[in-house]
Design a protein around this motif. Structure first.
Motif, PDB file in Angstrom:
ATOM      1  N   PRO A 252       0.822  -1.208   0.000  1.00  0.00           N
ATOM      2  CA  PRO A 252       0.000   0.000   0.000  1.00  0.00           C
ATOM      3  C   PRO A 252       0.859   1.263   0.000  1.00  0.00           C
ATOM      4  O   PRO A 252       2.050   1.214   0.349  1.00  0.00           O
ATOM      5  N   PRO A 253       0.287   2.391  -0.386  1.00  0.00           N
ATOM      6  CA  PRO A 253       1.066   3.646  -0.466  1.00  0.00           C
ATOM      7  C   PRO A 253       1.712   4.044   0.849  1.00  0.00           C
ATOM      8  O   PRO A 253       2.769   4.692   0.850  1.00  0.00           O
ATOM      9  N   ASP A 254       1.106   3.666   1.989  1.00  0.00           N
ATOM     10  CA  ASP A 254       1.669   4.102   3.274  1.00  0.00           C
ATOM     11  C   ASP A 254       2.962   3.376   3.629  1.00  0.00           C
ATOM     12  O   ASP A 254       3.609   3.739   4.623  1.00  0.00           O
ATOM     13  N   TRP A 255       3.372   2.375   2.840  1.00  0.00           N
ATOM     14  CA  TRP A 255       4.654   1.705   3.056  1.00  0.00           C
ATOM     15  C   TRP A 255       5.689   2.096   1.994  1.00  0.00           C
ATOM     16  O   TRP A 255       6.732   1.454   1.871  1.00  0.00           O
ATOM     17  N   GLN A 256       5.402   3.136   1.230  1.00  0.00           N
ATOM     18  CA  GLN A 256       6.321   3.562   0.176  1.00  0.00           C
ATOM     19  C   GLN A 256       7.422   4.484   0.713  1.00  0.00           C
ATOM     20  O   GLN A 256       7.246   5.181   1.717  1.00  0.00           O
ATOM     21  N   GLN A 257       8.538   4.461   0.027  1.00  0.00           N
ATOM     22  CA  GLN A 257       9.662   5.369   0.263  1.00  0.00           C
ATOM     23  C   GLN A 257      10.014   5.949  -1.101  1.00  0.00           C
ATOM     24  O   GLN A 257      10.805   5.392  -1.847  1.00  0.00           O
TER      25      GLN A 257
END
Length: 266
Positions: A31-36
Motif C-alpha cells: 500500500p502507499p503508506d509503506w512507500q519510500q
C-alpha cells in the motif's frame, strides 16, 4: 503523508498474502503508506522475503544472517517467492525474492542456524550511553512528511549527539502485534535515514543498494518495543556511501550488526 488511522499494519499486510497453490510463491500488494518515494521501504521488502522464507520450511533454526540486494523499485502488486538452497544438520540457506510490475525488486539470502556449544565467547564494545525512552519523553511518530513509511514508526532522539556522520535513535514499530520477532527486527533495522544525509545537511534523493544484517542472538526481544539504532557513515564519495549499523535492546545488549551501501543522487 498517510494518516495513521488509515495505515496498514505490517502484520495485516503479511496476513493478506495469498499462496499460489502448493508453490513457494505468494501474491500481495504494497500500500502507499509503506512507500519510500517510488519504491517500497527496504525494511518492508526484506520483511516480506523473510516471512516467505519462514513459511517454506518447518522448524527452521533462528535467523543468523540476512543478505539483501535492492535491485529495482517495488510498488502495488508484488509476488514473493522462496527457495531452499540447502539444509544441513546445523544450518539452512534460503533464497527469497520480491518482484513487481517493474520486475525483480529485492533478492535476499537468509542463513538460519541453531546454537552450537560455545567454543569461543567474545564481544567488543558496549552500547552507547543512551537511556531507554521514559514515559515523559517526546515520541515522534513518523519522520519526513514526504516519506510515507515512517508513519509506521515511533522515534526518540537521545540527547548529546555530536557525531555529524552518524544517527543514534530509539525506534519501534507503532503496530507490533502478531509479528515474528525476526520479521519485526528486519522491518525496523533499515528505518533510519542514511547517515550521509547528516553530513550533507540537506535532503537528497537516496537509495539503498545492498544491506547485510547479522543477528547476534536468537529470539530478539526488548522492552516496550524500543530498540536503539545507530548508523554511521565510514566513507562517502562519487555518489556512494558505506555505513556501519547496529541494534541494541533496551537493556544494552547487542542484537545485530549491519553494513549497508547507499547511493546518493545529489
Amino acid at each position: 503523508m498517510t494518516d495513521p488511522a488509515s495505515a496498514t499494519p505490517l502484520a495485516q499486510l503479511l496476513a493478506a498474502l495469498v499462496r499460489d497453490g502448493g508453490a513457494a510463491r505468494w501474491h500481495g500488494a504494497i500500500p502507499p503508506d509503506w512507500q519510500q518515494g517510488r519504491t517500497a521501504f527496504g525494511g518492508l521488502s526484506a520483511a516480506l522475503a523473510l516471512h516467505a522464507a519462514r513459511q517454506l520450511e518447518p522448524e527452521l533454526p533462528p535467523l543468523r544472517s540476512a543478505q539483501v540486494a535492492f535491485v529495482g523499485p517495488l510498488a502495488g502488486a508484488v509476488t514473493v517467492s522462496a527457495t531452499l538452497l540447502r539444509r544441513g544438520r546445523n544450518a539452512a540457506f534460503v533464497a527469497a525474492e520480491v518482484s513487481g510490475e517493474a520486475g525483480l525488486g529485492v533478492r535476499c539470502t537468509f542463513v538460519f542456524m541453531r546454537a552450537l556449544p560455545d567454543a569461543l565467547s567474545h564481544a567488543r564494545g558496549a552500547a552507547p550511553a543512551a537511556a531507554p525512552p521514559a514515559p515523559s519523553d517526546r515520541v515522534l511518530r513518523g519522520g519526513h512528511p514526504q516519506v510515507a513509511f515512517t508513519r509506521h514508526f515511533e522515534f526518540v532522539d537521545p540527547p548529546g549527539q555530536d557525531d555529524p556522520a552518524a544517527w543514534l535513535r530509539w525506534a519501534r514499530l507503532a503496530e507490533r502485534g502478531g509479528l515474528h520477532p525476526e520479521v519485526e527486527l528486519l522491518a525496523l533495522g533499515d528505518c533510519l535515514p542514511p547517515a550521509a544525509l547528516r553530513l550533507l545537511g540537506v535532503g537528497a534523493p537516496v537509495s539503498s543498494m545492498t544491506w547485510q544484517l547479522n543477528l547476534l542472538a536468537p529470539a530478539p526481544a526488548t522492552r516496550d518495543g524500543w530498540w536503539l539504532l545507530r548508523s554511521a557513515t565510514d566513507h562517502a564519495r562519487d555518489g556512494a556511501s558505506s555505513q556501519q549499523m547496529a541494534i541494541w535492546d533496551a537493556d544494552g545488549r547487542a542484537i545485530a550488526e549491519q553494513i549497508q551501501s547507499v547511493a546518493i543522487f545529489g
